[in-house]
Each structure stands twice: as structure tokens, then as C-alpha cells.
Write an enzyme that holds these catalytic residues in place. Sequence first.
Site, PDB file in Angstrom:
ATOM      1  N   ARG A  60      34.758 -22.307  20.238  1.00 41.83           N
ATOM      2  CA  ARG A  60      34.966 -21.157  19.157  1.00 41.83           C
ATOM      3  C   ARG A  60      35.160 -22.046  17.823  1.00 41.83           C
ATOM      4  O   ARG A  60      34.781 -21.414  16.620  1.00 41.83           O
ATOM      5  CB  ARG A  60      36.017 -20.371  19.337  1.00 41.83           C
ATOM      6  CG  ARG A  60      36.211 -19.308  18.138  1.00 41.83           C
ATOM      7  CD  ARG A  60      36.963 -18.025  18.657  1.00 41.83           C
ATOM      8  NE  ARG A  60      37.921 -18.308  19.462  1.00 41.83           N
ATOM      9  CZ  ARG A  60      39.302 -18.485  18.968  1.00 41.83           C
ATOM     10  NH1 ARG A  60      39.326 -18.762  17.806  1.00 41.83           N
ATOM     11  NH2 ARG A  60      40.276 -18.928  19.947  1.00 41.83           N
ATOM     12  N   TYR A 113      19.785  -4.061   4.541  1.00 41.96           N
ATOM     13  CA  TYR A 113      19.465  -3.397   6.059  1.00 41.96           C
ATOM     14  C   TYR A 113      20.300  -2.259   6.305  1.00 41.96           C
ATOM     15  O   TYR A 113      21.488  -2.522   5.866  1.00 41.96           O
ATOM     16  CB  TYR A 113      19.525  -4.929   6.811  1.00 41.96           C
ATOM     17  CG  TYR A 113      19.738  -4.478   8.305  1.00 41.96           C
ATOM     18  CD1 TYR A 113      18.639  -3.989   8.900  1.00 41.96           C
ATOM     19  CD2 TYR A 113      20.938  -5.030   9.135  1.00 41.96           C
ATOM     20  CE1 TYR A 113      18.701  -3.621  10.186  1.00 41.96           C
ATOM     21  CE2 TYR A 113      21.055  -4.703  10.545  1.00 41.96           C
ATOM     22  CZ  TYR A 113      20.051  -4.187  10.953  1.00 41.96           C
ATOM     23  OH  TYR A 113      19.984  -3.955  12.454  1.00 41.96           O
ATOM     24  N   ASP A 185      21.636 -12.292   0.808  1.00 42.54           N
ATOM     25  CA  ASP A 185      20.979 -12.189   2.238  1.00 42.54           C
ATOM     26  C   ASP A 185      19.478 -12.899   1.962  1.00 42.54           C
ATOM     27  O   ASP A 185      18.694 -12.306   1.500  1.00 42.54           O
ATOM     28  CB  ASP A 185      20.963 -10.656   2.890  1.00 42.54           C
ATOM     29  CG  ASP A 185      20.383 -10.867   4.401  1.00 42.54           C
ATOM     30  OD1 ASP A 185      19.622 -11.689   4.576  1.00 42.54           O
ATOM     31  OD2 ASP A 185      20.887  -9.848   4.837  1.00 42.54           O
ATOM     32  N   LYS A 210      15.685 -13.614  13.004  1.00 38.98           N
ATOM     33  CA  LYS A 210      14.416 -13.408  12.381  1.00 38.98           C
ATOM     34  C   LYS A 210      13.847 -14.983  12.181  1.00 38.98           C
ATOM     35  O   LYS A 210      13.595 -15.619  13.162  1.00 38.98           O
ATOM     36  CB  LYS A 210      14.720 -12.851  11.087  1.00 38.98           C
ATOM     37  CG  LYS A 210      15.380 -11.554  10.890  1.00 38.98           C
ATOM     38  CD  LYS A 210      14.921 -10.400  11.782  1.00 38.98           C
ATOM     39  CE  LYS A 210      16.044  -9.477  12.560  1.00 38.98           C
ATOM     40  NZ  LYS A 210      17.171  -9.171  11.786  1.00 38.98           N
TER      41      LYS A 210
HETATM   42  N1  LCS Z   1      20.197  -8.827   7.377  1.00 32.38           N
HETATM   43  C1  LCS Z   1      19.008  -8.465   7.220  1.00 32.38           C
HETATM   44  C2  LCS Z   1      18.054  -8.552   5.870  1.00 32.38           C
HETATM   45  C3  LCS Z   1      18.373  -7.893   8.544  1.00 32.38           C
HETATM   46  O1  LCS Z   1      17.148  -7.545   8.352  1.00 32.38           O
HETATM   47  C4  LCS Z   1      19.245  -8.073   9.491  1.00 32.38           C
HETATM   48  C5  LCS Z   1      18.482  -7.298  10.807  1.00 32.38           C
HETATM   49  C6  LCS Z   1      20.525  -8.203   9.476  1.00 32.38           C
HETATM   50  C7  LCS Z   1      20.640  -8.894   8.152  1.00 32.38           C
HETATM   51  C8  LCS Z   1      21.290  -8.208  10.939  1.00 32.38           C
HETATM   52  O2  LCS Z   1      21.101  -9.151  11.535  1.00 32.38           O
HETATM   53  P1  LCS Z   1      21.056  -9.150  13.403  1.00 32.38           P
HETATM   54  O3  LCS Z   1      22.587  -8.932  13.463  1.00 32.38           O
HETATM   55  O4  LCS Z   1      20.389  -8.290  13.925  1.00 32.38           O
HETATM   56  O5  LCS Z   1      20.883 -10.592  13.624  1.00 32.38           O
HETATM   57  N2  LCS Z   1      17.333  -6.415  10.547  1.00 32.38           N
HETATM   58  C9  LCS Z   1      16.878  -5.895  11.615  1.00 32.38           C
HETATM   59  C10 LCS Z   1      15.679  -5.250  11.111  1.00 32.38           C
HETATM   60  O6  LCS Z   1      15.255  -4.974  10.143  1.00 32.38           O
HETATM   61  N3  LCS Z   1      15.005  -4.629  12.202  1.00 32.38           N
HETATM   62  O7  LCS Z   1      15.955  -4.935  13.325  1.00 32.38           O
HETATM   63  C11 LCS Z   1      16.921  -5.697  13.046  1.00 32.38           C
END
Ligand code: LCS
Length: 395
Positions: A60, A113, A185, A210
Site C-alpha cells: 500500500r 465527468y 484532468d 481510458k
Molecule cells: N475523469 C474523466 C475525464 C473520466 O472520463 C472518468 C471516467 C474519470 C475521471 C473517472 O475514472 P474511473 O474511476 O472510472 O477510472 N469516465 C467514464 C466515462 O466517461 N464513461 O465511463 C467512465
Amino acid sequence: MKDIQNKGIDTQVTHCGTNPDRTYGSAAPPIYQTSTFSFESANQGARRFAGEEDGYIYTRIGNPTINTLEEAVATLEGGYGALATASGMAAITTVFMTFLEQGAHIVSTDSVYGPSRVVVEKEFSRFGVKYNFVDTANPEEIKKHLRVNTKLIYIETPANPTIKLTDIQACADIAHKHGALLVVDNTFMTPVLQRPFDFGADIVIHSMTKALNGHTDVVAGIIISRNEELHLQVRRVLHSMGGTMDPHQSWLVLRGLRTLALRVKKAQSNAQKLAGFLEGHPKVEWVRYPGLQSHPQHQLALDQMKGFGFMISFEVKGGGEAGRTIMNNVEIPTLAVSLGGYESLIQHPASMTHAGMDAKSKEKAGITDGLVRLSVGCEDVNDLLDDLKHCLALI
Ligand code: LCS
């Protein structure tokens, strides 16, 4: 480690974080799938806990496979250091936990998001955090909403799902003049196409679920800090809150990362062609893609981005119903949330990724019922074009 800081992005992506394995010389990074590390003596354990001796203690708070990924992404972003997290949301909430306290205020992009916004409105507010979500495409809106206790400006550019851009340098200037930090972001762009530290950002975060991983098989995040002081602050909170990554997860992301530049360039070339096609189609109401001259911030895209990315939003004539016809009939893109994978994904933000936002906030942020979001993948562009043509003929 190879000295690749000043090399081209293709070279950086290929060689970042490739530490030679001292035990057997394995060219690929070993997976240290262990929760803990043994000490040679009780005194050595004590020295490691006291910070008097380098070495691993417990996964961790540090693991060689995870550290390899962290070094790789810190190099690509040009930051001081990086901390990998269990998900993109773990990266975001860790940054908020680090820099917001009771009574602190955050100004953010209105169409971030969905869950990045909802977590502030529903969870951080329970601890007395104040917020404003504004149209950061106009930096004056940020200035208007600053308060004495504004600690963070948190932007997404391009924003999910409106593809609005925010001027990173302008936001950094506003934040720093006010004694606040700018967090960007960079998920939609990746370090291949945009490097927020070059424009004054303090912290960069990614959902590595992503494009950085790119294979639709891992959920992951990362936090990159501009300097040591910020990095240590974030590290303290991450290690005690525990939203850290797993070694196998790190290894998978490292493996995906090697083809990041190739994938992003191919998907971006497809996206430019699809956006141009959609723009010229009589059944399309509007298209947002930074590479189109019709994008209201096309010039800003040229100034702060090295490419226009793989994300397109559009609305067809007939609004939500017609949009659903497209989503239900496409053959090649998968009807699914997420983005940045090797394959095209299509989804409906108003009822899916941004469903947690209230109706008024969605309307104000431009997340209409008609908006369809397409994450363009690496398929043959002619097949994608034929598919869209076929679907548009159905409405
Ligand atoms: N930031 C952005 C710009 C995102 O698009 C997402 C997830 C996150 C943070 C969060 O990340 P995660 O915890 O899912 O790894 N975006 C998503 C979307 O547009 N569709 O499904 C997930």
C-alpha cells in the site's frame, strides 16, 4: 533508467519506466505480486519505517512494479512524481482529500465527468466543502466565483462530454494569483496530446482506465504533481486513505502504455474524418470536435493541444429519440460507457455517465438529451463511416 526526458513522445512512451531488472535482466518489468516485504533484521525494519533506509515495506505504501508505472507516467507528463491509484475516481478524491478541508471552496468545470462533480455535491459537502461548477471555457466565470477560501480550481479540458475547452494557462494564472492550486484532468488528451504542466498546472490526474491503459480491461488512475512538496502531501493522504494500486493492475497498464502514442494517433486520425463527415451530413444538428474549424475554441486547441483527440460529441436532428436510434443500430462501436480504448464506444451521457447530475445542472452544462458521445477507436475508418452513414439513413 534511460535518459528520455527530451526525446520525442514516441520514444518516451516506448522507454519510460523501463528499469533493468537487476536479478535476471528481464526486459519486461517483473510483477512483484506481494503485499509485504521481508526485513533482514528488526533494526532494518525500524530504519525503513523511520525513513533512514531506502527499501520497500508494504505494497500500500510502495511496490517496485507500481513505482515503475508511476515513474513512466511522471516522465510522460513532465511532472516531479506520480502516485498510481485504484481508479480515476480514487485519484480525484485523493486530491480533494489532500487540498480541501472544512469550509474550503472549489471551483470546477460544470461539465466534468458526472461522478467527479457528484462526489463534491453529495459527499465532500457533508464535510463542509463549498463548491461552484461553472463554465470554465470562460475564465472570467472562475474569477467571478472565487472566494477567500478557494483552494482548488479543478478543470477538465476537453470536458466530458461537451468537448468544451478551458485555457489552462489562464486558469493557472488565476489560481496562483489567488493562492489556489490548479488541478487538470488530462484523461481526454493523454500526455501525447496535452501537457498541462507546460501551462502552469500544479496537479494532473488521469483515469488510466481510458487511453493510458487503452485495452478496456483495467480500472486505474494516477496523480502527477508538479513538485516534491505537492507530491509528498498527496502521498501522505493516499497512503493513509488506501486508494492505491495493485501490482498486477500496474503491470497491465504499463503494457497498454507502450502503444499509447500509436493508438492515440490512429484514433485521432479516424475521429477527424468522422467529425468532418458528421458535420457535412444533413441529418446532423451539430458536432463538437476540437479539430473542426467550427469548434468555438479551435484556436485554443491549436495553442494548447498537440492534436485534437479521439472524442466527439454530436446531436442528430430529432434529438434524444433519433440519437437512441443511432446508438441502438451502430454495428462497430460498442454501446458502452468508458472511452479511450482501442475500440470505438458510443453512449448517451444524459442517461448514463452524467445521470447522477440533477436536470437543471445538466441543462446548464449543455448535457442535452440529444447529445451522443463517441469515443473513436482504431478500426478502419471506412467501416466506421459506412456504419454511421447506414444509421443516419434510418432516422
Ligand atoms: N475523469 C474523466 C475525464 C473520466 O472520463 C472518468 C471516467 C474519470 C475521471 C473517472 O475514472 P474511473 O474511476 O472510472 O477510472 N469516465 C467514464 C466515462 O466517461 N464513461 O465511463 C467512465
